[in-house]
Design a protein around this motif. Sequence first.
Motif, PDB file in Angstrom:
ATOM      1  N   GLU A 109       0.833  -1.204   0.000  1.00  8.61           N
ATOM      2  CA  GLU A 109       0.000   0.000   0.000  1.00  8.61           C
ATOM      3  C   GLU A 109       0.871   1.258   0.000  1.00  8.61           C
ATOM      4  O   GLU A 109       0.571   2.232  -0.707  1.00  8.61           O
ATOM      5  CB  GLU A 109      -0.918   0.000   1.209  1.00  8.61           C
ATOM      6  N   ALA A 110       1.961   1.247   0.771  1.00  7.41           N
ATOM      7  CA  ALA A 110       2.849   2.412   0.823  1.00  7.41           C
ATOM      8  C   ALA A 110       3.476   2.669  -0.539  1.00  7.41           C
ATOM      9  O   ALA A 110       3.536   3.815  -1.002  1.00  7.41           O
ATOM     10  CB  ALA A 110       3.944   2.190   1.867  1.00  7.41           C
ATOM     11  N   ALA A 111       3.938   1.616  -1.207  1.00  5.65           N
ATOM     12  CA  ALA A 111       4.547   1.786  -2.524  1.00  5.65           C
ATOM     13  C   ALA A 111       3.556   2.382  -3.500  1.00  5.65           C
ATOM     14  O   ALA A 111       3.901   3.262  -4.304  1.00  5.65           O
ATOM     15  CB  ALA A 111       5.067   0.441  -3.028  1.00  5.65           C
ATOM     16  N   SER A 112       2.300   1.931  -3.441  1.00  5.32           N
ATOM     17  CA  SER A 112       1.264   2.453  -4.329  1.00  5.32           C
ATOM     18  C   SER A 112       0.969   3.912  -4.030  1.00  5.32           C
ATOM     19  O   SER A 112       0.865   4.748  -4.947  1.00  5.32           O
ATOM     20  CB  SER A 112      -0.004   1.610  -4.185  1.00  5.32           C
ATOM     21  N   ARG A 113       0.832   4.254  -2.748  1.00  6.54           N
ATOM     22  CA  ARG A 113       0.517   5.628  -2.364  1.00  6.54           C
ATOM     23  C   ARG A 113       1.638   6.589  -2.766  1.00  6.54           C
ATOM     24  O   ARG A 113       1.378   7.678  -3.281  1.00  6.54           O
ATOM     25  CB  ARG A 113       0.305   5.718  -0.853  1.00  6.54           C
ATOM     26  N   ILE A 114       2.879   6.200  -2.512  1.00  6.64           N
ATOM     27  CA  ILE A 114       4.013   7.079  -2.799  1.00  6.64           C
ATOM     28  C   ILE A 114       4.191   7.262  -4.296  1.00  6.64           C
ATOM     29  O   ILE A 114       4.484   8.365  -4.776  1.00  6.64           O
ATOM     30  CB  ILE A 114       5.301   6.522  -2.163  1.00  6.64           C
ATOM     31  N   ALA A 115       3.983   6.198  -5.049  1.00  7.67           N
ATOM     32  CA  ALA A 115       4.157   6.290  -6.500  1.00  7.67           C
ATOM     33  C   ALA A 115       3.223   7.319  -7.112  1.00  7.67           C
ATOM     34  O   ALA A 115       3.566   7.967  -8.115  1.00  7.67           O
ATOM     35  CB  ALA A 115       3.943   4.919  -7.137  1.00  7.67           C
ATOM     36  N   GLY A 116       2.047   7.507  -6.520  1.00  5.92           N
ATOM     37  CA  GLY A 116       1.078   8.431  -7.085  1.00  5.92           C
ATOM     38  C   GLY A 116       1.008   9.773  -6.401  1.00  5.92           C
ATOM     39  O   GLY A 116       0.120  10.579  -6.700  1.00  5.92           O
ATOM     40  N   ALA A 117       1.946  10.048  -5.475  1.00  6.29           N
ATOM     41  CA  ALA A 117       1.861  11.273  -4.678  1.00  6.29           C
ATOM     42  C   ALA A 117       2.548  12.468  -5.317  1.00  6.29           C
ATOM     43  O   ALA A 117       2.366  13.599  -4.858  1.00  6.29           O
ATOM     44  CB  ALA A 117       2.449  11.029  -3.291  1.00  6.29           C
ATOM     45  N   GLY A 118       3.347  12.236  -6.349  1.00  3.35           N
ATOM     46  CA  GLY A 118       4.037  13.342  -7.003  1.00  3.35           C
ATOM     47  C   GLY A 118       5.021  14.062  -6.103  1.00  3.35           C
ATOM     48  O   GLY A 118       5.161  15.295  -6.176  1.00  3.35           O
ATOM     49  N   LEU A 119       5.712  13.331  -5.245  1.00  5.47           N
ATOM     50  CA  LEU A 119       6.628  13.948  -4.287  1.00  5.47           C
ATOM     51  C   LEU A 119       7.906  14.438  -4.956  1.00  5.47           C
ATOM     52  O   LEU A 119       8.383  13.856  -5.931  1.00  5.47           O
ATOM     53  CB  LEU A 119       6.992  12.945  -3.184  1.00  5.47           C
ATOM     54  N   GLU A 120       8.462  15.495  -4.388  1.00  3.29           N
ATOM     55  CA  GLU A 120       9.716  16.058  -4.895  1.00  3.29           C
ATOM     56  C   GLU A 120      10.881  15.146  -4.534  1.00  3.29           C
ATOM     57  O   GLU A 120      10.976  14.634  -3.424  1.00  3.29           O
ATOM     58  CB  GLU A 120       9.939  17.444  -4.287  1.00  3.29           C
ATOM     59  N   ARG A 121      11.779  14.959  -5.486  1.00  3.93           N
ATOM     60  CA  ARG A 121      12.975  14.171  -5.241  1.00  3.93           C
ATOM     61  C   ARG A 121      14.191  15.088  -5.200  1.00  3.93           C
ATOM     62  O   ARG A 121      14.209  16.169  -5.782  1.00  3.93           O
ATOM     63  CB  ARG A 121      13.160  13.088  -6.308  1.00  3.93           C
ATOM     64  N   GLY A 122      15.212  14.647  -4.483  1.00  5.84           N
ATOM     65  CA  GLY A 122      16.439  15.414  -4.367  1.00  5.84           C
ATOM     66  C   GLY A 122      17.429  14.641  -3.526  1.00  5.84           C
ATOM     67  O   GLY A 122      17.235  13.450  -3.243  1.00  5.84           O
ATOM     68  N   VAL A 123      18.491  15.297  -3.106  1.00  3.51           N
ATOM     69  CA  VAL A 123      19.519  14.638  -2.301  1.00  3.51           C
ATOM     70  C   VAL A 123      19.104  14.683  -0.832  1.00  3.51           C
ATOM     71  O   VAL A 123      18.976  15.759  -0.245  1.00  3.51           O
ATOM     72  CB  VAL A 123      20.890  15.309  -2.483  1.00  3.51           C
ATOM     73  N   CYS A 124      18.898  13.518  -0.253  1.00  6.58           N
ATOM     74  CA  CYS A 124      18.549  13.392   1.166  1.00  6.58           C
ATOM     75  C   CYS A 124      19.807  13.139   1.995  1.00  6.58           C
ATOM     76  O   CYS A 124      20.751  12.487   1.529  1.00  6.58           O
ATOM     77  CB  CYS A 124      17.584  12.229   1.372  1.00  6.58           C
ATOM     78  N   HIS A 125      19.791  13.613   3.222  1.00  2.22           N
ATOM     79  CA  HIS A 125      20.861  13.289   4.166  1.00  2.22           C
ATOM     80  C   HIS A 125      20.853  11.788   4.439  1.00  2.22           C
ATOM     81  O   HIS A 125      21.899  11.148   4.527  1.00  2.22           O
ATOM     82  CB  HIS A 125      20.657  14.074   5.461  1.00  2.22           C
ATOM     83  N   GLY A 126      19.663  11.238   4.609  1.00  5.39           N
ATOM     84  CA  GLY A 126      19.530   9.797   4.794  1.00  5.39           C
ATOM     85  C   GLY A 126      19.424   9.341   6.234  1.00  5.39           C
ATOM     86  O   GLY A 126      19.059   8.192   6.495  1.00  5.39           O
ATOM     87  N   ASP A 127      19.732  10.211   7.184  1.00  8.83           N
ATOM     88  CA  ASP A 127      19.645   9.824   8.597  1.00  8.83           C
ATOM     89  C   ASP A 127      19.466  11.082   9.444  1.00  8.83           C
ATOM     90  O   ASP A 127      20.295  11.433  10.279  1.00  8.83           O
ATOM     91  CB  ASP A 127      20.906   9.071   9.015  1.00  8.83           C
ATOM     92  N   VAL A 128      18.341  11.779   9.205  1.00 10.28           N
ATOM     93  CA  VAL A 128      18.083  13.048   9.878  1.00 10.28           C
ATOM     94  C   VAL A 128      17.559  12.785  11.285  1.00 10.28           C
ATOM     95  O   VAL A 128      16.366  12.630  11.515  1.00 10.28           O
ATOM     96  CB  VAL A 128      17.094  13.919   9.071  1.00 10.28           C
ATOM     97  N   ALA A 163      23.679   9.509   2.446  1.00 15.73           N
ATOM     98  CA  ALA A 163      23.059  10.453   1.518  1.00 15.73           C
ATOM     99  C   ALA A 163      22.814   9.796   0.171  1.00 15.73           C
ATOM    100  O   ALA A 163      23.655   9.050  -0.339  1.00 15.73           O
ATOM    101  CB  ALA A 163      23.940  11.684   1.347  1.00 15.73           C
ATOM    102  N   ALA A 164      21.647  10.079  -0.405  1.00 16.49           N
ATOM    103  CA  ALA A 164      21.271   9.495  -1.692  1.00 16.49           C
ATOM    104  C   ALA A 164      20.113  10.286  -2.275  1.00 16.49           C
ATOM    105  O   ALA A 164      19.440  11.050  -1.570  1.00 16.49           O
ATOM    106  CB  ALA A 164      20.879   8.028  -1.535  1.00 16.49           C
ATOM    107  N   GLU A 165      19.878  10.090  -3.546  1.00 16.19           N
ATOM    108  CA  GLU A 165      18.738  10.727  -4.206  1.00 16.19           C
ATOM    109  C   GLU A 165      17.483   9.949  -3.843  1.00 16.19           C
ATOM    110  O   GLU A 165      17.426   8.730  -3.988  1.00 16.19           O
ATOM    111  CB  GLU A 165      18.975  10.741  -5.719  1.00 16.19           C
TER     112      GLU A 165
END
Length: 301
Positions: free
Chosen positions: A170-189, A209-211
């Motif tokens: 369900e999470a994969a489906s919801r996120i795929a359709g959410a149109g969220l912004e992508r960028g470089v994440c710290h990865g462990d905030v 850190a990763a995209e």
Amino acid sequence: MVPTLRSIVDPSWLASTVARAYGLEVSGCVLLRSLINDVYRVDTPAGRFALKLYRAGHDAADREVALAAHVGAGVAQGIPLADGSLAGTIAAAEGPRAFTLWEWAPGAKPRKPRSDDLYRRFGVATAAFHEAAAGFAAPAAVDPVTLLDGVLARLPDPEDRHVTAALTAEAASRIAGAGLERGVCHGDVTLDNVHADGDRLIFYDLDCAAENWLATDLSPVAATPQWPAFLAGYRTVRELPEEAVEALPWLDVLLRVGYLHFHLYAKPAMRGTESLTEGWVDENLGQLRAAAAWLLPEWET
């Protein structure tokens, strides 16, 4: 030579290695922690530095130093070697291991109790990191969905397997359709990776850190009572649409699948099966069970 998974390198040998590689006068070297990577404190007449010795097979140590330089203010900076390169390598028992040297971040980890004002500044610092990291060429983060089968294979309870699989799908489906912004994440905030120096907050430890979806960095904080203060601070620097806020519980599900895979596979390989008794697997499964109760109203246990 005996096949080796993981070695602990003699700090005195590392002290002489750092002295040669960086052209420093080193007066001491001590191991601070050992898990995914080994971190040492290096003492010199000019002050302290942090030496990070990466696990064998990690081939992007120089990229972590480059990212810190790209971000600039608000992040502890790496120190180039005397020859100008960003990372060195030692021949450890398990294979080549990269190392980097870092300035010692001023200040210290924020003390408890942690105030709303601290979390507001934490939100500001996280948003500033996201802004400054834009344009850096980072690899894509591992998709937690690809780890699901491995996680399910090591969960003995059928109910836990059922909950984890249903939430992940369900999470994969919801996120795929959410149109969220992508960028470089710290990865462990988390505040475990921050030093407070007066009013300044300084990030360190960028090897995760990763995209990725930028909101992923906010998910761990979203579960804390200080989330409103963090969010308010973040939004003083950059926009965070409501769609991203609504996606945070689903991003948390995917993060926990990644956490479970680490605690079920990588950590026991490094620390032994005794690490499975530390409670991290149970905690993440408990959070997933709780999430199913309100994210999946139709869920029947």
